[in-house]
Design a protein around this motif. Structure first.
Motif, short mmCIF file in Angstrom:
data_model
loop_
_atom_site.label_atom_id
_atom_site.label_comp_id
_atom_site.label_asym_id
_atom_site.label_seq_id
_atom_site.Cartn_x
_atom_site.Cartn_y
_atom_site.Cartn_z
N HIS A 2 8.04 -2.52 8.94
CA HIS A 2 7.01 -1.55 8.56
C HIS A 2 7.18 -1.15 7.10
O HIS A 2 8.26 -1.24 6.54
CB HIS A 2 7.09 -0.30 9.44
CG HIS A 2 6.77 -0.58 10.86
ND1 HIS A 2 5.51 -0.83 11.31
CD2 HIS A 2 7.56 -0.65 11.96
CE1 HIS A 2 5.52 -1.03 12.60
NE2 HIS A 2 6.77 -0.93 13.02
N ARG A 3 6.09 -0.68 6.52
CA ARG A 3 6.09 -0.25 5.12
C ARG A 3 5.66 1.22 5.08
O ARG A 3 4.67 1.59 5.69
CB ARG A 3 5.12 -1.12 4.34
CG ARG A 3 5.07 -0.84 2.89
CD ARG A 3 4.16 -1.83 2.18
NE ARG A 3 4.66 -3.18 2.37
CZ ARG A 3 3.87 -4.24 2.58
NH1 ARG A 3 2.58 -4.13 2.62
NH2 ARG A 3 4.40 -5.43 2.74
N TYR A 5 4.38 4.11 2.59
CA TYR A 5 3.90 4.53 1.28
C TYR A 5 4.19 6.01 1.16
O TYR A 5 3.82 6.80 2.03
CB TYR A 5 2.40 4.27 1.15
CG TYR A 5 2.05 2.81 1.12
CD1 TYR A 5 2.13 2.10 -0.06
CD2 TYR A 5 1.65 2.15 2.27
CE1 TYR A 5 1.81 0.75 -0.10
CE2 TYR A 5 1.33 0.81 2.24
CZ TYR A 5 1.41 0.12 1.05
OH TYR A 5 1.10 -1.22 1.02
N VAL A 27 12.57 0.50 7.31
CA VAL A 27 11.23 0.39 6.74
C VAL A 27 11.36 0.04 5.26
O VAL A 27 12.38 0.32 4.63
CB VAL A 27 10.40 1.69 6.88
CG1 VAL A 27 10.20 2.06 8.33
CG2 VAL A 27 11.03 2.82 6.13
N GLU A 28 10.32 -0.56 4.75
CA GLU A 28 10.25 -0.83 3.32
C GLU A 28 9.59 0.38 2.68
O GLU A 28 8.47 0.74 3.03
CB GLU A 28 9.41 -2.08 3.07
CG GLU A 28 9.25 -2.42 1.62
CD GLU A 28 8.33 -3.60 1.42
OE1 GLU A 28 7.99 -3.86 0.26
OE2 GLU A 28 7.94 -4.24 2.40
N ARG A 30 7.78 2.28 -0.24
CA ARG A 30 6.97 2.04 -1.43
C ARG A 30 6.62 3.38 -2.05
O ARG A 30 5.80 4.14 -1.50
CB ARG A 30 5.67 1.32 -1.07
CG ARG A 30 5.85 -0.08 -0.58
CD ARG A 30 5.78 -1.04 -1.74
NE ARG A 30 6.02 -2.40 -1.35
CZ ARG A 30 5.09 -3.33 -1.26
NH1 ARG A 30 3.85 -3.05 -1.51
NH2 ARG A 30 5.43 -4.55 -0.91
#
Length: 53
Positions: A2-3, A5, A27-28, A30
């Motif tokens: 998952h990303r 933001y 999670v990534e 950003r």
């Protein structure tokens, strides 16, 4: 994976990051600049608010 933001100083994004940390999820992350929101984030959340997972 998952990303997420996120915006560094947003209190809601901080809570989301802490929750992810305590849940030990991967999670990534950003980090975004509010003046230059990525198109991928706006496709998921047209309002352009953070956090967006």
């Amino acid at each position: 994976m998952h990303r997420l933001y996120s915006f560094r100083r947003c209190p809601y994004a901080m809570r989301a990051r802490f929750g992810i940390l305590f849940a030990e999820l991967k999670v990534e992350l950003r980090e975004i600049v509010l003046k230059n929101k990525p198109a991928q984030m706006l496709a998921i959340s047209p309002k352009g608010t953070v956090p967006v997972l």
